[in-house]
Design a protein around this motif. Sequence first.
Motif, PDB file in Angstrom:
ATOM      1  N   ARG A   1      -0.468  14.025  -6.443  1.00 19.89           N
ATOM      2  CA  ARG A   1      -1.385  13.247  -5.759  1.00 19.89           C
ATOM      3  C   ARG A   1      -0.768  11.972  -5.378  1.00 19.89           C
ATOM      4  O   ARG A   1      -0.208  11.196  -6.259  1.00 19.89           O
ATOM      5  N   ASP A   2      -0.836  11.479  -3.968  1.00 14.01           N
ATOM      6  CA  ASP A   2      -0.467  10.440  -3.549  1.00 14.01           C
ATOM      7  C   ASP A   2       1.160  10.317  -3.416  1.00 14.01           C
ATOM      8  O   ASP A   2       1.585   9.091  -3.072  1.00 14.01           O
TER       9      ASP A   2
ATOM     10  N   ASP B   1       0.309   2.304  -3.778  1.00 14.85           N
ATOM     11  CA  ASP B   1      -0.832   3.146  -3.573  1.00 14.85           C
ATOM     12  C   ASP B   1      -0.162   4.598  -3.109  1.00 14.85           C
ATOM     13  O   ASP B   1      -0.766   5.699  -4.036  1.00 14.85           O
ATOM     14  N   LYS B   2       0.388   4.574  -2.256  1.00 17.60           N
ATOM     15  CA  LYS B   2       1.170   5.753  -1.635  1.00 17.60           C
ATOM     16  C   LYS B   2       2.555   5.783  -1.838  1.00 17.60           C
ATOM     17  O   LYS B   2       3.103   4.530  -1.464  1.00 17.60           O
ATOM     18  N   LEU B   3       3.204   6.933  -2.297  1.00 11.01           N
ATOM     19  CA  LEU B   3       4.661   7.006  -2.343  1.00 11.01           C
ATOM     20  C   LEU B   3       5.461   8.177  -1.548  1.00 11.01           C
ATOM     21  O   LEU B   3       4.802   9.204  -1.512  1.00 11.01           O
ATOM     22  N   VAL B   4       6.218   7.878  -0.605  1.00  8.10           N
ATOM     23  CA  VAL B   4       6.987   8.738  -0.130  1.00  8.10           C
ATOM     24  C   VAL B   4       8.306   8.564  -0.272  1.00  8.10           C
ATOM     25  O   VAL B   4       9.412   7.865  -0.139  1.00  8.10           O
TER      26      VAL B   4
ATOM     27  N   ASP C   1       6.913   4.879 -12.834  1.00  7.58           N
ATOM     28  CA  ASP C   1       5.572   5.156 -13.617  1.00  7.58           C
ATOM     29  C   ASP C   1       4.672   5.782 -12.712  1.00  7.58           C
ATOM     30  O   ASP C   1       3.953   4.973 -12.231  1.00  7.58           O
ATOM     31  N   LYS C   2       4.547   6.994 -12.756  1.00  7.09           N
ATOM     32  CA  LYS C   2       3.550   7.792 -11.796  1.00  7.09           C
ATOM     33  C   LYS C   2       2.228   7.347 -12.250  1.00  7.09           C
ATOM     34  O   LYS C   2       1.152   7.403 -11.334  1.00  7.09           O
TER      35      LYS C   2
ATOM     36  N   ASP D   1       0.942  -1.171  -0.055  1.00  8.00           N
ATOM     37  CA  ASP D   1      -0.058  -0.082   0.032  1.00  8.00           C
ATOM     38  C   ASP D   1       0.868   1.172  -0.057  1.00  8.00           C
ATOM     39  O   ASP D   1       0.438   2.368  -0.679  1.00  8.00           O
ATOM     40  N   ILE D   2       1.972   1.255   0.690  1.00 15.75           N
ATOM     41  CA  ILE D   2       2.900   2.229   1.004  1.00 15.75           C
ATOM     42  C   ILE D   2       4.295   1.933   0.673  1.00 15.75           C
ATOM     43  O   ILE D   2       4.855   1.018   1.094  1.00 15.75           O
TER      44      ILE D   2
END
Length: 450
Positions: free
Chosen positions: A270-271, A99-102, A82-83, A5-6
């Motif tokens: 976003r995300d 799902d979410k990228l940091v 690949d965003k 997810d992250i």
Amino acid sequence: MINPDILVIGGSAGGILTATTSRRMYPDKKVVMVRKNKSVMVPCGIPYIFGTLDDTAKNRIPDEMVKNAGVELIIDEVLNIDKENKVARLKGGEEIKFDKLVLATGSLPIVPKFINGYDLENVFPIIKDEEYLGDILNRLKEMKDVVVIGGGFIGVEFAEQLKINGKNVTLIEVADKVLWQAFDDEYADIAQQEMINNGINLKVGTKVKAILGDGKVEEVELENGEKIKADAVILGMGVVPNTDLAKQLGLKLNEKGAIVVDEYMRTSERDIFAVGDCAEKRCFFTNKNVPILLASTAAMEAKVAATNLYGIKFVRENRGTISAFSTKVFNKTLAAAGLTERRAKEEGFDYVIGKFVTMDKHPGSLPNTNKIELKLMFSKTSGVLIGAQVVGGESVGEMINILSLAIQKGLTANELNTFQVATHPLLTSSPIAYPINAASLDALTKINSK
């Protein structure tokens, strides 16, 4: 294909705390952290590898903290992302769909390519890689004369540790004072005198013209023509944000090349979030861009990002960087938070200063007692604390954290004059001369007399 997810890219302070905090806040989410290095160095501990620790292994951040939190750790390098499809491709061939990228990709050392000889053998930029640092440590064992270029925290701490390790050390700083960005002149002077008293050859207000040598460094030439013998040169000239992946993603960057983020560490996409040295820093007082790249700042940003990855559920925005620092130079500990007088004047603040000098134990005749000198700066009209500087023994390292919190909460001279403290003869200053109370009272008398 790995399907977390992250996804957190980067494994130092910002990456570790984002990954572990997001696991705690969202226990139903799968978290993967990718980092390039096999091991992670304590960033602020790197200078101490070359003196007190004398071993890279003693400066590692253990992986158990990440693994015990239930975070999957992958040692590899992210080549591209690949965003649109939210897929990161690794050097090893694996793909990660998230799902979410940091982004916690950190920073890179400034390498002065404008100085002739910057690429000679034994000229060392400080890269946060254990194998690289271990190689420098081994090479330095056979060397005697070391020149450090740069008088910020990195340069000063390297100079101190190399001197402790028996080297002949010269530190060169282009500004008139070391640590000038964090401290006003009277505190920078204390640091400089401590360095001189302990045998460091200090060259301030001067530039390096060239690094000389036949294949490897032999001398450093200053602009005034002076030449300094050097077996090695340490480049302590600061760092710049590492934003190669951010550029590839098309994220908005500021004029310094850092990733633009909002109060919740969200980027222009976003995300995608960014924390730590790669992310933009804004001054708590002016909202101007400030290049304050610290592990402690990264830790705060990581917690803000991690708790708000899935909507603003936990309202704790990043309201700006306080610029809280501490360091130890031989027998003096120096710490600062908030604005210096220099910055306050530049920005047009109307302020008053409160000062106090006392001992860190009571009575002062107790063994291992140190003098504390404290300077607090308050807004002249509101009485709100906007800056603090302190020098003394090791206790000031935690005192500045109290003062940083006081700045964040907008405490006034009156509130700090009367705030309640725990005191003990062996641990603190006297209750009748507690430095924060007393310096605040000094300022309060000036505010009330206007």
